[in-house]
Design a protein around this motif. Structure first.
Motif, PDB file in Angstrom:
ATOM      1  N   UNK A 100       1.095  -1.117   0.063  1.00 22.33           N
ATOM      2  CA  UNK A 100      -0.123  -0.117   0.050  1.00 22.33           C
ATOM      3  C   UNK A 100       1.285   1.189  -0.303  1.00 22.33           C
ATOM      4  N   UNK A 101       0.399   2.593  -0.415  1.00 21.30           N
ATOM      5  CA  UNK A 101       1.697   3.212  -0.761  1.00 21.30           C
ATOM      6  C   UNK A 101       0.628   4.809   0.188  1.00 21.30           C
ATOM      7  N   UNK A 102       0.027   4.343   0.949  1.00 22.96           N
ATOM      8  CA  UNK A 102      -0.476   5.105   1.951  1.00 22.96           C
ATOM      9  C   UNK A 102      -0.846   4.949   3.464  1.00 22.96           C
ATOM     10  N   UNK A 103      -0.913   5.598   4.199  1.00 24.94           N
ATOM     11  CA  UNK A 103      -0.820   5.526   5.792  1.00 24.94           C
ATOM     12  C   UNK A 103      -2.608   5.530   6.435  1.00 24.94           C
ATOM     13  N   UNK A 104      -2.737   6.783   5.350  1.00 26.48           N
ATOM     14  CA  UNK A 104      -4.245   7.099   5.874  1.00 26.48           C
ATOM     15  C   UNK A 104      -5.374   6.389   5.064  1.00 26.48           C
ATOM     16  N   UNK A 105      -4.984   6.092   3.012  1.00 27.80           N
ATOM     17  CA  UNK A 105      -5.320   4.597   2.954  1.00 27.80           C
ATOM     18  C   UNK A 105      -6.076   3.356   3.553  1.00 27.80           C
ATOM     19  N   UNK A 106      -4.850   3.393   3.668  1.00 30.68           N
ATOM     20  CA  UNK A 106      -4.352   1.175   4.463  1.00 30.68           C
ATOM     21  C   UNK A 106      -4.972   1.661   6.435  1.00 30.68           C
ATOM     22  N   UNK A 107      -4.996   3.056   6.847  1.00 31.85           N
ATOM     23  CA  UNK A 107      -5.619   3.130   8.322  1.00 31.85           C
ATOM     24  C   UNK A 107      -7.367   2.281   7.665  1.00 31.85           C
ATOM     25  N   UNK A 108      -7.513   3.678   6.663  1.00 32.26           N
ATOM     26  CA  UNK A 108      -9.021   3.086   6.839  1.00 32.26           C
ATOM     27  C   UNK A 108      -9.957   1.964   6.467  1.00 32.26           C
ATOM     28  N   UNK A 109      -8.452   1.066   5.000  1.00 36.33           N
ATOM     29  CA  UNK A 109      -9.238  -0.131   4.816  1.00 36.33           C
ATOM     30  C   UNK A 109      -8.761  -1.379   5.320  1.00 36.33           C
ATOM     31  N   UNK A 110      -8.197  -1.097   6.479  1.00 31.06           N
ATOM     32  CA  UNK A 110      -7.833  -2.230   7.439  1.00 31.06           C
ATOM     33  C   UNK A 110      -8.570  -2.376   8.558  1.00 31.06           C
ATOM     34  N   UNK A 111      -8.909  -1.696   8.748  1.00 34.12           N
ATOM     35  CA  UNK A 111     -10.663  -1.091   9.494  1.00 34.12           C
ATOM     36  C   UNK A 111     -10.810  -2.449   9.166  1.00 34.12           C
ATOM     37  N   UNK A 112     -11.359  -2.663   7.892  1.00 35.08           N
ATOM     38  CA  UNK A 112     -12.644  -3.794   6.735  1.00 35.08           C
ATOM     39  C   UNK A 112     -12.071  -5.224   6.611  1.00 35.08           C
ATOM     40  N   UNK A 113     -10.576  -5.094   6.906  1.00 34.97           N
ATOM     41  CA  UNK A 113      -9.656  -6.658   6.990  1.00 34.97           C
ATOM     42  C   UNK A 113      -9.819  -7.422   8.448  1.00 34.97           C
ATOM     43  N   UNK A 114     -10.101  -6.880   9.603  1.00 38.54           N
ATOM     44  CA  UNK A 114      -9.636  -7.574  10.522  1.00 38.54           C
ATOM     45  C   UNK A 114     -10.754  -8.465  10.689  1.00 38.54           C
ATOM     46  N   UNK A 115     -10.671  -8.912  11.668  1.00 39.45           N
ATOM     47  CA  UNK A 115      -8.794  -9.426  11.670  1.00 39.45           C
ATOM     48  C   UNK A 115      -8.435 -10.261  11.052  1.00 39.45           C
ATOM     49  N   UNK A 116      -7.054  -9.848  10.759  1.00 42.52           N
ATOM     50  CA  UNK A 116      -6.356  -9.815   9.811  1.00 42.52           C
ATOM     51  C   UNK A 116      -5.769 -11.267   9.941  1.00 42.52           C
ATOM     52  N   UNK A 117      -5.925 -12.766   9.076  1.00 39.85           N
ATOM     53  CA  UNK A 117      -4.936 -13.079   8.981  1.00 39.85           C
ATOM     54  C   UNK A 117      -3.921 -13.370   9.315  1.00 39.85           C
ATOM     55  N   UNK A 118      -3.123 -14.315  10.120  1.00 37.13           N
ATOM     56  CA  UNK A 118      -1.812 -14.279  10.465  1.00 37.13           C
ATOM     57  C   UNK A 118      -1.273 -14.357   9.299  1.00 37.13           C
ATOM     58  N   UNK A 119      -1.437 -15.230   8.272  1.00 32.05           N
ATOM     59  CA  UNK A 119      -0.624 -15.096   7.324  1.00 32.05           C
ATOM     60  C   UNK A 119      -0.051 -13.905   6.510  1.00 32.05           C
ATOM     61  N   UNK A 120      -1.443 -13.048   6.332  1.00 27.42           N
ATOM     62  CA  UNK A 120      -0.952 -11.994   5.149  1.00 27.42           C
ATOM     63  C   UNK A 120       0.248 -10.458   5.930  1.00 27.42           C
TER      64      UNK A 120
END
Ligand SMILES: *Cc1c(COP(=O)(O)O)cnc(C)c1O
Length: 241
Positions: A56-76
């Motif tokens: 990913x290339x932006x902190x803010x963008x990933x901060x938003x998207x990561x909320x939708x990916x929780x809980x993050x799988x161990x492997x990623x």
């Protein structure tokens, strides 16, 4: 089959061909899926297809998207591949599994401090600027800044150097691109000799348009966006359109 699954098959085919041409085993080349500008659901689709490393290339963008990916799988793993301002270092350390765009001593200090606070050891790649384009980020390998950064790195106990990253000049002829990738490998060999305490095994180079050349020059990680996900929905802010 979805477009993404289709693209992945085609991409794996091209990677295999490039590896064969270079006389290298496929397992030496990690595929990083560059998901910038694409929504979380696209990332989840890619994870379902077996992709595990994302850029990913932006902190803010990933901060938003990561909320939708929780809980993050161990492997990623999600790494930052875009320029990072020192004042966002602490946030980046919280959010990312690695920073592949370390380009200054000041940033290294900030990342080290923030990682220590979280009791985290942060994998980093040093981004090297090998093309004269003004727009490219990365550290000039011939500069005093580079010397100072490499001397300091072994002392940052919360950072774990893993290797180097570069972006080839935009739209350059193959020979120029190839020379850029070769140069990254040569700098790596030189810095690895000069700083035996640093691990610089990873060479992150090559994108959708030039990963075959990069594999030929020793890439151990290629960063592919367009060839996997298609044309980006909006231009990514930052350096690469
Ligand atoms: C966007 C980007 C990529 C992927 O580029 P594609 O041409 O879409 O494959 C790779 N590396 C960096 C640093 C990027 O910003």
């Amino acid at each position: 089959m979805t477009t993404l699954a289709d693209n992945l098959l085609r991409l794996e085919d091209s990677i295999a061909t490039a590896c064969r041409a270079a006389g290298r085993p496929r397992r030496e080349v990690e595929l990083m899926a560059v998901s910038k500008t694409f929504p979380a659901e696209t990332i989840l689709e890619a994870v379902a297809l077996g992709l595990t490393l994302f850029g990913e290339n932006r902190v803010q963008e990933w901060a938003q998207k990561s909320l939708e990916i929780c809980p993050k799988s161990q492997r990623t793993e999600f790494h930052l591949i875009g320029h990072l301002q020192s004042n966002k270092a602490a946030r980046a350390v919280e959010l990312f599994d690695g920073i592949d765009s370390l380009d200054s001593l000041r940033l290294a200090e900030r990342l080290n401090e923030a990682s220590a606070k979280l009791g985290k050891r942060l994998p980093v790649l040093i981004e090297v600027k090998l093309s004269p384009e003004e727009t490219k980020s990365g550290i000039d390998p011939d500069s005093d800044d580079a010397v100072k950064l490499f001397e300091a790195l072994p002392h940052f106990t919360s950072l774990e150097a893993r290797g180097l990253m570069t972006i080839a000049p935009w739209g350059a002829p193959d020979e120029v691109t190839r020379a850029c990738f070769r140069s990254l490998r040569e700098w790596r060999d030189r810095w690895a000799r000069e700083h035996p305490r640093l691990n610089l095994d990873v060479l992150s180079m090559g994108m959708s348009g030039d990963f075959a050349l990069a594999i030929g020059e020793g890439a151990t990680r290629i960063r592919v966006g367009t060839a996997l996900f298609g044309k980006r929905p909006r231009p990514a802010t930052g350096l690469v359109p």
